[in-house]
Design a protein around this motif. Structure first.
Motif, PDB file in Angstrom:
ATOM      1  N   GLN A   1      84.539  20.113  -6.695  1.00 20.29           N
ATOM      2  CA  GLN A   1      85.476  18.183  -8.244  1.00 20.29           C
ATOM      3  C   GLN A   1      84.619  17.784  -7.846  1.00 20.29           C
ATOM      4  N   ASP A   2      84.407  16.918  -6.864  1.00 23.70           N
ATOM      5  CA  ASP A   2      84.434  14.486  -7.130  1.00 23.70           C
ATOM      6  C   ASP A   2      82.643  14.363  -8.029  1.00 23.70           C
ATOM      7  N   HIS A   3      81.929  15.859  -7.953  1.00 18.36           N
ATOM      8  CA  HIS A   3      80.536  16.022  -8.896  1.00 18.36           C
ATOM      9  C   HIS A   3      80.540  16.566 -10.148  1.00 18.36           C
ATOM     10  N   ALA A   4      80.748  15.234 -11.128  1.00 19.02           N
ATOM     11  CA  ALA A   4      80.195  15.863 -12.613  1.00 19.02           C
ATOM     12  C   ALA A   4      78.953  16.740 -12.371  1.00 19.02           C
ATOM     13  N   SER A   5      77.985  16.465 -11.953  1.00 19.78           N
ATOM     14  CA  SER A   5      76.834  17.716 -12.242  1.00 19.78           C
ATOM     15  C   SER A   5      76.737  18.616 -11.370  1.00 19.78           C
ATOM     16  N   ALA A   6      76.515  19.901 -11.286  1.00 16.43           N
ATOM     17  CA  ALA A   6      75.960  20.851 -10.682  1.00 16.43           C
ATOM     18  C   ALA A   6      75.239  20.523  -9.116  1.00 16.43           C
ATOM     19  N   HIS A   7      75.454  21.470  -8.221  1.00 21.16           N
ATOM     20  CA  HIS A   7      75.316  20.626  -6.933  1.00 21.16           C
ATOM     21  C   HIS A   7      73.650  21.799  -7.110  1.00 21.16           C
ATOM     22  N   ARG A   8      73.835  22.895  -7.077  1.00 22.58           N
ATOM     23  CA  ARG A   8      72.969  24.749  -7.481  1.00 22.58           C
ATOM     24  C   ARG A   8      73.367  25.119  -9.015  1.00 22.58           C
ATOM     25  N   LEU A   9      71.563  24.995  -9.755  1.00 20.73           N
ATOM     26  CA  LEU A   9      71.578  25.890 -10.140  1.00 20.73           C
ATOM     27  C   LEU A   9      70.672  27.598 -10.104  1.00 20.73           C
ATOM     28  N   LEU A  10      70.937  28.009 -10.094  1.00 17.22           N
ATOM     29  CA  LEU A  10      71.228  29.904  -9.939  1.00 17.22           C
ATOM     30  C   LEU A  10      70.704  30.249 -11.226  1.00 17.22           C
TER      31      LEU A  10
END
Length: 756
Positions: A531-540
């Motif tokens: 919720q608190d990040h505008a970009s993804a943490h993981r790209l699968l």
């Protein structure tokens, strides 16, 4: 540079003049000094080498000094550099240390490159290693050869164990001439098939990194390999083509059959049996509870037990909580530290307490006994006057709200009980409406999902503070405009827009523990966000086609994704590493729904052909197939709390309840196999049909529900019951924490039997 060699050397350390003739000595004197001369000569050579090294460093000739050091490591018995005339490449000599450096640099480039190209590029590593090793052995650089073998063999121990064993026995130059394996590699070119789109990129990088080892790799490829350009897209182990050919015991492509060295049993190339590896260790147990939260909840539950003792026969809330959660990671449960979560709040304590209470007081489903299914109740919500615009439905976990997404790009939220929706905006303090419209997307909305919620307690455990609210605070939505939006259900406005997908976003789901969510889009990627990040943490990345459905594992450390069109595979991803750890194949139709059981051991998937597959997650094998829905799509699945009953809703206007456990042997006296080997049980014990005939729904299916385009629909005996609607395709089914089924759909007055 004034260091002087010993007198026996006949010259100073920096003088190269011819020594003057010495007086002849007696034979005895010569004999007595010969041994000493040999020793002092070695000492002289060491000093001379050090002098040259110091000189090169002082003048700044670093590359020349590096090459000089490599040559000094490789001296013969007389102290001179070895003659490399027997080298596999006599025209171009590389220092012995260059081979390991080149391998490491190239492997690092592959490991940190685009995931899509790794599988093909890794094909080059094996021949690069073999020819580097054979070159070093042939030129008698034994120390460098052993170092190369020790530092890189781990990469090939699984795929080339026999070749590694034989290579390790080649330790001297003459071994190369005697080894059958070495002869096969040196007398033939190693064939490497690579897609055309990748070849240009490969050679560009090798030319660019010539000083870092690219020249060595280019020379090996030119001397010993044959790179075949294949007219295809990049291939990786879990691509659709790989799965398709593996299922038929075929190699990936005609070019792959030629990969490697002719005449070798395995050819060194891609073996079909090595394509998929569903043996990675999984931790499917529950996630350990936060210790601070555990202590707070335990204390409050003890107080609750004191104030409200349980009825006779029921455990206390403390006993129920201790049986429900784990406090430490073990062999089956993942450590909590792998994924960071925000600190717990007062709201979390109240919600945990309520979850324990509902789990204890729920309607318990014991599964089918004697052919009679459990009395599962379904509460159906039908939407009218929608003009066919509703695309998705979701219920909040406290059963207070229901939201729908529309083709007209807006979202509408209702209160289920008809009460006015609350708002924290001062101008709307006195506003009394039971529905709100959320506007922001610019294209059809495909999925909506409420954040976690539960019915609140009837008392405030924090007497000095305001009672924490446990209702849904946020709503997630995804759309064909490529955006994911987070909406506040307190001010009824968009809080954040998450952008990253290239194209429409088809599906999303909240993590079981909140804070994180997963999305799947038409760009063939799965992304994990917080919720608190505008970009993804993981790209699968790994699917060949667009993502049609996503789901979370109950412990929050794995996600599942399904791909549509030609792929039709389901992948299980590790959230902590981003790796694909399981692959499930078998669907032949568009996969429309995914759901993981609360016990974490079973995955359910459904397709538009009316099939529901149950999978053993740990083994990556299919348990069984449930059939009963007509064609058109099964849009939603949900498991009971015990994980022994599954409910499904579909386009055929029915809600169906399924026994997850395999039917007893007595309930399927006659069984037939379908084309893919799945056992289809027919002629159930209490189905009222003659053995061998298609079974009918256990309770009142709609007329025609057993027909599909003029053919009988096979209904497996593990169907417990079917609840028909008149003309309402079911878009959402959801087991509550008390084991009541909520269902929602849109009434279509013009819908006849199209979907059946």
């Amino acid at each position: 540079m004034s260091n002087t060699a010993p007198p026996s050397a006949g010259a100073s350390g920096n003088s190269f003049t011819t020594p003057q003739p010495q007086p002849s000595a007696t034979p005895t004197a010569v004999a007595s000094t010969s041994a000493g001369t040999s020793t002092t000569t070695a000492t002289s050579n060491q000093n001379l080498n050090q002098i040259v090294t110091d000189y090169l460093l002082k003048k700044g000739y670093k590359r020349t000094e590096e090459i000089f050091r490599q040559e000094v490591k490789d001296l013969d018995e007389t102290g001179k550099p070895r003659d490399h005339n027997e080298s596999v490449n006599a025209n171009k000599f590389f220092p012995a240390g260059k081979y390991l450096k080149a391998f490491k640099h190239f492997a690092h480039w592959i490991d940190n490159g685009v995931e899509l190209y790794k599988f093909e590029l890794e094909k080059i590593l094996w021949p690069l290693f073999v020819y580097s090793y054979l070159r070093l052995i042939t030129q008698a650089s034994y120390a460098h050869a052993r170092e190369l073998l020790e530092k890189v063999r781990y990469r090939f121990e699984k795929t080339h164990p026999d070749e590694l064993h034989e290579l390790s026995s080649i330790s001297l130059s003459y071994h190369v001439r005697e080894s059958t394996l070495a002869k096969a590699y040196l007398e033939n070119r190693y064939v490497i098939p690579i897609s055309k789109s990748l070849i240009g990129r490969l050679f560009h990088v090798l030319e660019r990194d010539s000083d870092q080892g690219g020249a060595v790799i280019l020379d090996i490829i030119q001397e010993h390999c044959r790179v075949d350009a294949v007219d295809r897209g990049p291939i990786e182990p879990f691509s659709f083509e790989a799965i398709y050919r593996r299922a038929r015991q075929q190699d990936l492509d005609e070019a792959d059959i030629q990969e490697g060295i002719p005449g070798l049993p395995n050819r060194g190339g891609l073996a079909n049996r090595n394509i998929l590896d569903n043996t990675a260790i999984l931790k499917l147990g529950p996630l350990p509870v936060d210790k601070e939260l555990y202590g707070d909840v335990l204390a409050e539950l003890a107080e609750e037990d004191r104030l409200h003792p349980p009825r006779e026969g029921l455990p206390t809330l403390v006993q129920e909580y201790n049986a429900l959660v784990k406090t430490e990671a073990d062999a089956v449960s993942p450590p909590r530290t792998d994924i960071p979560y925000p600190p717990s709040r007062a709201r979390d304590v109240v919600m945990e307490m309520q979850k324990v209470r509902e789990n204890r007081d729920r309607f318990r489903i014991e599964g089918r006994t004697g052919g009679v299914g459990p009395g599962v109740s379904v509460c159906m919500f039908t939407f009218h006057n929608h003009l066919g615009s509703f695309t998705c439905i979701d219920f909040s976990k406290d059963q207070e709200l229901v939201a729908v997404g529309t083709t007209e790009s807006y979202i509408r939220v209702w209160s289920v009980n008809g009460k006015a929706l609350k708002s924290r905006l001062p101008p709307e303090k006195d506003l009394k409406v039971n529905n709100r419209k959320l506007i922001g997307h610019s294209a059809p909305v495909y999925t909506v999902a409420f954040s976690d919620a539960i019915a609140n307690m009837d008392r405030n455990i924090y007497e000095s503070e305001t009672q924490p609210e446990t209702n849904s605070k946020c709503l997630l939505s995804c759309s064909a405009d490529g955006q994911v939006r987070l909406w506040s259900l307190e001010v009824w406005a968009c809080l954040c827009i998450y952008k990253g997908h290239d194209g429409p976003v088809q599906s999303l789901s909240w993590s079981p523990h909140g804070h994180y969510f997963v999305t799947g889009g038409w760009d063939k990627t799965v992304r994990i966000w917080s919720q608190d990040h505008a970009s993804a943490h993981r790209l699968l990345v790994g699917h060949d086609t667009a993502i049609s459905a996503v789901a979370w594992h109950p412990n929050g450390t794995y996600v599942f994704s399904a791909s549509d069109e030609s792929d039709k595979s389901i992948r299980m991803w590790s959230v902590t590493t981003g790796d694909c750890v399981r692959l499930f194949t078998g669907h032949t139709e568009y996969i429309s729904a995914l759901e993981c059981a609360p016990n974490g051991a079973i995955l359910a998937s459904a397709d538009i052909g009316g099939n529901i597959f149950l999978w053993d997650i740990a083994k990556a094998t299919r348990i069984k197939r449930c059939r009963g829905h007509g064609r058109g799509g099964i849009w939603s699945l949900s498991f009971s709390v015990e994980s022994n009953v599954l409910v499904s809703g579909g386009q055929d206007n029915t809600v169906r309840v399924w026994d997850v456990d395999m039917p007893a042997e007595g309930s399927r006296p006659v069984a037939q196999q379908d084309g893919d080997g799945t056992i289809i049980a027919v002629g159930g014990q209490n189905d009222g049909k003659q053995t061998g005939q298609p079974a009918q729904p256990a309770s009142g299916a709609a007329g025609g529900a057993g027909k599909r385009k003029g053919k009988d629909v096979m209904i497996t005996p593990d169907q417990i019951s079917a609840f028909p609607t008149k003309k309402t395709p079911v878009l959402k089914v959801q087991f509550t924490r008390m084991n009541l089924v909520l269902a929602g759909g849109c009434y279509h007055p013009d819908l006849q039997e199209t979907a059946r």
